[in-house]
Write a protein that holds these residues in place. Structure first.
Motif, PDB file in Angstrom:
ATOM      1  N   THR A 274      18.904  49.620   6.634  1.00 53.24           N
ATOM      2  CA  THR A 274      17.892  49.357   7.657  1.00 53.24           C
ATOM      3  C   THR A 274      18.553  49.150   9.008  1.00 53.24           C
ATOM      4  O   THR A 274      19.645  48.585   9.104  1.00 53.24           O
ATOM      5  CB  THR A 274      17.084  48.094   7.318  1.00 53.24           C
ATOM      6  OG1 THR A 274      17.972  46.975   7.249  1.00 53.24           O
ATOM      7  CG2 THR A 274      16.363  48.260   5.992  1.00 53.24           C
ATOM      8  N   GLN A 277      15.895  45.187  13.448  1.00 53.00           N
ATOM      9  CA  GLN A 277      14.453  45.156  13.602  1.00 53.00           C
ATOM     10  C   GLN A 277      14.002  43.753  14.009  1.00 53.00           C
ATOM     11  O   GLN A 277      14.728  42.763  13.860  1.00 53.00           O
ATOM     12  CB  GLN A 277      13.760  45.564  12.313  1.00 53.00           C
ATOM     13  CG  GLN A 277      14.066  44.655  11.108  1.00 53.00           C
ATOM     14  CD  GLN A 277      13.418  45.190   9.842  1.00 53.00           C
ATOM     15  OE1 GLN A 277      13.324  46.391   9.643  1.00 53.00           O
ATOM     16  NE2 GLN A 277      12.963  44.288   8.993  1.00 53.00           N
ATOM     17  N   HIS A 278      12.788  43.692  14.527  1.00 53.39           N
ATOM     18  CA  HIS A 278      12.199  42.430  14.958  1.00 53.39           C
ATOM     19  C   HIS A 278      11.971  41.542  13.740  1.00 53.39           C
ATOM     20  O   HIS A 278      11.533  42.016  12.685  1.00 53.39           O
ATOM     21  CB  HIS A 278      10.866  42.700  15.664  1.00 53.39           C
ATOM     22  CG  HIS A 278      10.345  41.526  16.404  1.00 53.39           C
ATOM     23  ND1 HIS A 278       9.661  40.503  15.782  1.00 53.39           N
ATOM     24  CD2 HIS A 278      10.403  41.196  17.722  1.00 53.39           C
ATOM     25  CE1 HIS A 278       9.305  39.606  16.679  1.00 53.39           C
ATOM     26  NE2 HIS A 278       9.750  40.000  17.870  1.00 53.39           N
ATOM     27  N   TRP A 281       8.705  41.763  11.651  1.00 54.34           N
ATOM     28  CA  TRP A 281       8.311  42.983  10.968  1.00 54.34           C
ATOM     29  C   TRP A 281       8.655  42.903   9.485  1.00 54.34           C
ATOM     30  O   TRP A 281       9.602  42.195   9.087  1.00 54.34           O
ATOM     31  CB  TRP A 281       9.023  44.191  11.559  1.00 54.34           C
ATOM     32  CG  TRP A 281       8.572  44.520  12.950  1.00 54.34           C
ATOM     33  CD1 TRP A 281       7.452  44.084  13.580  1.00 54.34           C
ATOM     34  CD2 TRP A 281       9.267  45.362  13.879  1.00 54.34           C
ATOM     35  NE1 TRP A 281       7.376  44.592  14.841  1.00 54.34           N
ATOM     36  CE2 TRP A 281       8.472  45.390  15.066  1.00 54.34           C
ATOM     37  CE3 TRP A 281      10.439  46.100  13.849  1.00 54.34           C
ATOM     38  CZ2 TRP A 281       8.835  46.110  16.180  1.00 54.34           C
ATOM     39  CZ3 TRP A 281      10.790  46.826  14.953  1.00 54.34           C
ATOM     40  CH2 TRP A 281       9.998  46.827  16.107  1.00 54.34           C
ATOM     41  N   VAL A 283      10.358  43.649   5.968  1.00 55.67           N
ATOM     42  CA  VAL A 283      11.738  44.050   5.709  1.00 55.67           C
ATOM     43  C   VAL A 283      11.767  45.466   5.124  1.00 55.67           C
ATOM     44  O   VAL A 283      10.968  45.822   4.267  1.00 55.67           O
ATOM     45  CB  VAL A 283      12.412  43.073   4.718  1.00 55.67           C
ATOM     46  CG1 VAL A 283      13.820  43.555   4.363  1.00 55.67           C
ATOM     47  CG2 VAL A 283      12.454  41.676   5.320  1.00 55.67           C
ATOM     48  N   THR A 285      13.250  49.750   6.118  1.00 56.56           N
ATOM     49  CA  THR A 285      12.957  50.824   7.052  1.00 56.56           C
ATOM     50  C   THR A 285      11.596  51.457   6.791  1.00 56.56           C
ATOM     51  O   THR A 285      10.891  51.844   7.711  1.00 56.56           O
ATOM     52  CB  THR A 285      14.055  51.897   6.953  1.00 56.56           C
ATOM     53  OG1 THR A 285      15.308  51.307   7.227  1.00 56.56           O
ATOM     54  CG2 THR A 285      13.812  53.038   7.923  1.00 56.56           C
ATOM     55  N   HIS A 287       8.887  50.220   6.118  1.00 61.52           N
ATOM     56  CA  HIS A 287       7.755  49.430   6.602  1.00 61.52           C
ATOM     57  C   HIS A 287       7.903  49.048   8.071  1.00 61.52           C
ATOM     58  O   HIS A 287       7.038  48.362   8.617  1.00 61.52           O
ATOM     59  CB  HIS A 287       7.599  48.152   5.763  1.00 61.52           C
ATOM     60  CG  HIS A 287       7.334  48.425   4.312  1.00 61.52           C
ATOM     61  ND1 HIS A 287       8.336  48.452   3.367  1.00 61.52           N
ATOM     62  CD2 HIS A 287       6.181  48.713   3.654  1.00 61.52           C
ATOM     63  CE1 HIS A 287       7.814  48.712   2.188  1.00 61.52           C
ATOM     64  NE2 HIS A 287       6.509  48.886   2.328  1.00 61.52           N
ATOM     65  N   ASP A 288       8.965  49.486   8.700  1.00 63.62           N
ATOM     66  CA  ASP A 288       9.225  49.148  10.092  1.00 63.62           C
ATOM     67  C   ASP A 288       8.261  49.932  10.986  1.00 63.62           C
ATOM     68  O   ASP A 288       8.306  51.166  11.010  1.00 63.62           O
ATOM     69  CB  ASP A 288      10.682  49.516  10.411  1.00 63.62           C
ATOM     70  CG  ASP A 288      11.105  49.124  11.814  1.00 63.62           C
ATOM     71  OD1 ASP A 288      10.251  49.128  12.708  1.00 63.62           O
ATOM     72  OD2 ASP A 288      12.298  48.853  11.996  1.00 63.62           O
ATOM     73  N   GLN A 290       8.179  50.574  14.119  1.00 60.24           N
ATOM     74  CA  GLN A 290       8.849  51.436  15.082  1.00 60.24           C
ATOM     75  C   GLN A 290       9.384  52.690  14.401  1.00 60.24           C
ATOM     76  O   GLN A 290       9.271  53.803  14.938  1.00 60.24           O
ATOM     77  CB  GLN A 290       9.989  50.672  15.760  1.00 60.24           C
ATOM     78  CG  GLN A 290      10.721  51.483  16.833  1.00 60.24           C
ATOM     79  CD  GLN A 290      11.741  50.637  17.569  1.00 60.24           C
ATOM     80  OE1 GLN A 290      11.589  49.428  17.702  1.00 60.24           O
ATOM     81  NE2 GLN A 290      12.798  51.293  18.040  1.00 60.24           N
ATOM     82  N   VAL A 291       9.948  52.506  13.224  1.00 63.27           N
ATOM     83  CA  VAL A 291      10.483  53.646  12.477  1.00 63.27           C
ATOM     84  C   VAL A 291       9.360  54.558  12.010  1.00 63.27           C
ATOM     85  O   VAL A 291       9.453  55.788  12.088  1.00 63.27           O
ATOM     86  CB  VAL A 291      11.320  53.155  11.280  1.00 63.27           C
ATOM     87  CG1 VAL A 291      11.667  54.319  10.347  1.00 63.27           C
ATOM     88  CG2 VAL A 291      12.591  52.471  11.764  1.00 63.27           C
TER      89      VAL A 291
END
Length: 410
Positions: A274, A277-278, A281, A283, A285, A287-288, A290-291
């Motif tokens: 990953t 990330q903020h 958010w 945990v 990638t 579910h991110d 931004q991603v």
């Protein structure tokens, strides 16, 4: 004036009995998987791709476009484009090398008289030649002079794809007596030919690029296989199709690199790696937010460019099926569509390969992972084919009805 739409196509060579489109895609994917296993190590080593060309030759991909006969199954351009895209997804430089080979070898049947084209293509298929070179205009030009000994070629051509590994070079030369440009075929093994691997590029390192010098190299009449004049009184509409045929190689190359980097990043993310990330958010990638947004935007960009590319390929195939009945207005309509596809694919490649690094995060700086290679390859290629030129051509056609220029890839 209109813009070409996907036409109905008659039966193509790849639809005939025997190995067809699906077969060659399977072969291409097998070769691409093989290339992907050591792509980073090979790119970092930067050796001339003799081994990679051998892989292509052993798989039968070098003779894929040769007319049906001994040693060839006579596939069509749409199959060749699909193969380039598959290979480019794994290795953009080898995709460029193969795409250049396909364009140069296929251009013979567009530029040469049928009998001369048949002789050259027969020799090429029998020898399983790998073609390198370029037809793009350059300064100073390569002079082709008539002497008491016949035609001789002199001069120097700078960065040219495939010259380090090519069995034959196809180059643009200018007749000294008339000033008319011609496509010329040269055997690089001739003692008057000197090839230098002097290209220090940050991307497409394995495209076998370099410079080549010609010192009184004799050229047979049969190896001068077509005019490259932009004068519509000399260049027929069918011969002019060499321009969109060549430019579609760039389209498939860009799309392959865009799709390849997204597939690599997706696989990397699924293994649990990953980026930063903020803390609020979820945990992981997958579910991110931004991603997810980045993936969505790049998927739309790439799929849109792919749809436009498919329309362009269909339009070119349709005109090729018309033979000598092609008109300049039909050529212009299709050339404008290809220019649109090239602009869209170029942007997709640049956006995808650059933003993929953001998706991976700081880990993308690792040379071992090789994510930077996708960006370097895409950027090196698109710098040689600026998208602004394609957009200008499209705009001039839409607003003023101006025929897109006969421009061959570098």
């Amino acid at each position: 004036m209109g813009l070409a739409s996907p036409p109905f196509r008659p039966t193509s060579p790849s639809d005939r009995p025997g190995p067809g489109h699906a077969h060659w895609l399977r072969v291409a994917r097998e070769v691409a998987d093989d290339l992907a296993t050591d792509a980073v190590a090979r790119e970092q080593a930067g050796k001339a791709p003799f081994d990679e060309v051998s892989r292509l030759r052993e798989a039968g991909l070098l003779t894929l476009l040769a007319p049906a006969g001994p040693g060839s199954d006579g596939a069509d351009l749409s199959t060749a484009y699909a193969v380039v895209r598959e290979i480019a997804a794994a290795d953009g430089a080898i995709g460029q090398l193969l795409g250049c080979h396909y364009f140069l070898s296929y251009s013979v049947r567009l530029l040469a008289e049928p009998a001369a084209a048949a002789r050259i293509e027969e020799r090429s298929a029998a020898g399983e030649w790998c073609w390198g070179g370029a037809f793009a205009r350059q300064e100073p030009p390569l002079p082709l002079a008539r002497t008491s000994r016949g035609l001789v070629l002199n001069g120097r051509q700078s960065y040219t794809t495939g010259v380090l590994v090519a069995d034959r070079l196809a180059v643009r030369a200018v007749r000294e007596d008339t000033g008319e440009p011609f496509a010329v075929l040269v055997d690089p093994a001739h003692r008057g030919v000197r090839v230098d691997g002097d290209t220090d590029t940050f991307g497409q390192r394995l495209a076998a690029g370099g410079s080549v010098e010609f010192d009184d190299v004799p050229v047979k009449a049969d190896d001068v296989f077509g005019s490259l004049s932009t004068d519509e009184d000399i260049l027929s509409p069918r011969s002019a199709l060499a321009s969109p045929v060549g430019r579609l190689v760039s389209v498939q190359l860009c799309l392959g690199m865009a799709e390849g980097v997204l597939a690599e990043v997706r696989e990397y993310g699924r293994t649990g790696h990953t980026p930063w990330q903020h803390p609020s958010w979820p945990v992981g990638t997958s579910h991110d937010p931004q991603v997810l947004t980045a993936y969505g935007e790049l998927a739309v960009l790439t799929r849109s460019a792919s749809a436009l590319a498919d329309q362009a390929v269909d339009a070119v195939q349709d005109l090729l099926a018309h033979g000598e009945d092609v008109t300049y207005d039909e050529y212009a309509d299709t050339a404008a569509l290809v220019a649109m596809a090239e602009a869209a694919a170029s942007r997709a490649a640049q956006e995808s390969t650059a933003r993929a690094l953001d998706i991976v995060g700081a880990r993308s700086t690792s040379a071992r992972l090789g994510f930077d290679g996708f960006w370097r390859n895409a950027r090196a290629h698109t710098l040689h084919a600026p998208v602004t030129h394609r957009l200008r051509d499209v705009g001039d056609y839409v607003l003023n009805g101006a025929h897109p220029p006969f421009v061959l890839p570098s």
